[in-house]
Motif scaffolding. Structure first.
Motif, PDB file in Angstrom:
ATOM      1  N   ARG A   1      -3.045   1.661  -1.026  1.00  0.00           N
ATOM      2  CA  ARG A   1      -3.629   1.440   0.295  1.00  0.00           C
ATOM      3  C   ARG A   1      -5.140   1.204   0.215  1.00  0.00           C
ATOM      4  NH1 ARG A   1      -3.098   2.778   5.803  1.00  0.00           N
ATOM      5  NH2 ARG A   1      -4.965   1.848   6.736  1.00  0.00           N
TER       6      ARG A   1
ATOM      7  N   GLY B   1       0.786  -1.225   0.000  1.00  0.00           N
ATOM      8  CA  GLY B   1       0.000   0.000   0.000  1.00  0.00           C
ATOM      9  C   GLY B   1       0.817   1.273   0.000  1.00  0.00           C
ATOM     10  N   VAL B   2       2.107   1.167   0.422  1.00  0.00           N
ATOM     11  CA  VAL B   2       2.984   2.342   0.485  1.00  0.00           C
ATOM     12  C   VAL B   2       4.325   2.073  -0.188  1.00  0.00           C
ATOM     13  CG1 VAL B   2       4.199   3.952   2.003  1.00  0.00           C
ATOM     14  CG2 VAL B   2       1.905   3.145   2.636  1.00  0.00           C
TER      15      VAL B   2
ATOM     16  N   GLY C   1       6.147   4.217   6.388  1.00  0.00           N
ATOM     17  CA  GLY C   1       4.799   3.662   6.371  1.00  0.00           C
ATOM     18  C   GLY C   1       4.376   3.080   7.700  1.00  0.00           C
TER      19      GLY C   1
ATOM     20  N   ARG D   1      11.039   3.754   2.828  1.00  0.00           N
ATOM     21  CA  ARG D   1       9.608   3.997   2.657  1.00  0.00           C
ATOM     22  C   ARG D   1       8.791   3.113   3.586  1.00  0.00           C
ATOM     23  NH1 ARG D   1      11.112   3.942  -2.812  1.00  0.00           N
ATOM     24  NH2 ARG D   1      10.116   1.930  -3.195  1.00  0.00           N
TER      25      ARG D   1
ATOM     26  N   GLU E   1       1.133   3.088  -4.432  1.00  0.00           N
ATOM     27  CA  GLU E   1       0.103   3.763  -3.637  1.00  0.00           C
ATOM     28  C   GLU E   1      -1.212   3.008  -3.819  1.00  0.00           C
ATOM     29  OE1 GLU E   1      -0.026   7.894  -4.540  1.00  0.00           O
ATOM     30  OE2 GLU E   1       2.063   8.233  -3.995  1.00  0.00           O
TER      31      GLU E   1
END
Length: 205
Positions: free
Chosen positions: A114, A107-108, A170, A166, A112
């Motif tokens: 999520r 999701g991250v 997240g 990242r 993108e």
């Protein structure tokens, strides 16, 4: 019968989750608690077979969208056959990863996505842990540790340092999104100190 407790460990690869799962399980068993240790992806025969598809091979073997489908399928089998029955029997379940990993990794970290992750989770899983312990470690240090294991399950480690940065971002965002169940545990110190912090969080929740 009182429902059991569901505790999950999250964090970047190499942050020490597996070791802390074992330590916490041993401590709780010594207190007389029945504990089921498990992991994701995995925990059942079918989910372990899906794990083999996800954690080995080339980094670009699967798209993020395909990963979401595979992780959700493995998780559904895991919940049906291990997690839910154990909780209904009043046992404590401790899992090395659960849905939060998919929220962060797919999701991250990878894309993108999520909203897509959440939609599949609500449709197929629709449950959350009682307590989530996020082991927070410097991504560079964690990545070195993860690669040093040379376990053959290094597909996600091979996405590199920026990817793991990242992921850390997240997980920290996730701890703010779900403050009632997520506790961040600094994990750069020794294993004993991390275990002390973990037990303190478990007893205080």
């Amino acid at each position: 019968m009182t429902r059991g407790r569901f505790i999950t460990f999250e964090g970047v690869d190499g942050s020490g989750k597996s070791s802390q799962v074992k330590r916490l399980a041993e401590t709780l068993r010594a207190r007389g608690t029945t504990v089921i240790e498990t992991r994701e992806p995995g925990g059942t025969l079918g989910a372990e077979q899906i794990r083999d598809l996800l954690v080995a091979g080339a980094s670009e073997r699967w798209s993020p969208e395909t990963e979401i489908l595979l992780f959700t399928a493995a998780r559904r089998d895991h919940v049906e056959k291990v997690i839910q029955p154990a909780l209904e029997a009043g046992h404590t379940v401790i899992s090395d990863r659960f849905a939060d990993s998919t929220r962060v990794y797919q999701g991250v970290g990878r894309a993108e996505l999520r909203q897509t992750v959440d939609e599949f989770h609500q449709m197929a899983i629709a449950m959350e842990p009682d307590l989530t312990l996020i082991l927070d470690m410097d991504p560079e240090k964690a990545l070195r540790r993860g690669l040093a294991r040379d376990s053959g399950e290094d597909r996600f480690e091979n996405f590199g340092l920026e990817f793991h940065r990242r992921l850390r971002t997240g997980f920290m965002a996730l701890s703010r999104e779900f403050p009632n169940r997520c506790t961040v545990i600094p994990a750069d110190d020794g294993e004993e100190e991390v275990a002390r912090r973990v037990l303190e969080a478990v007893d205080g929740a």
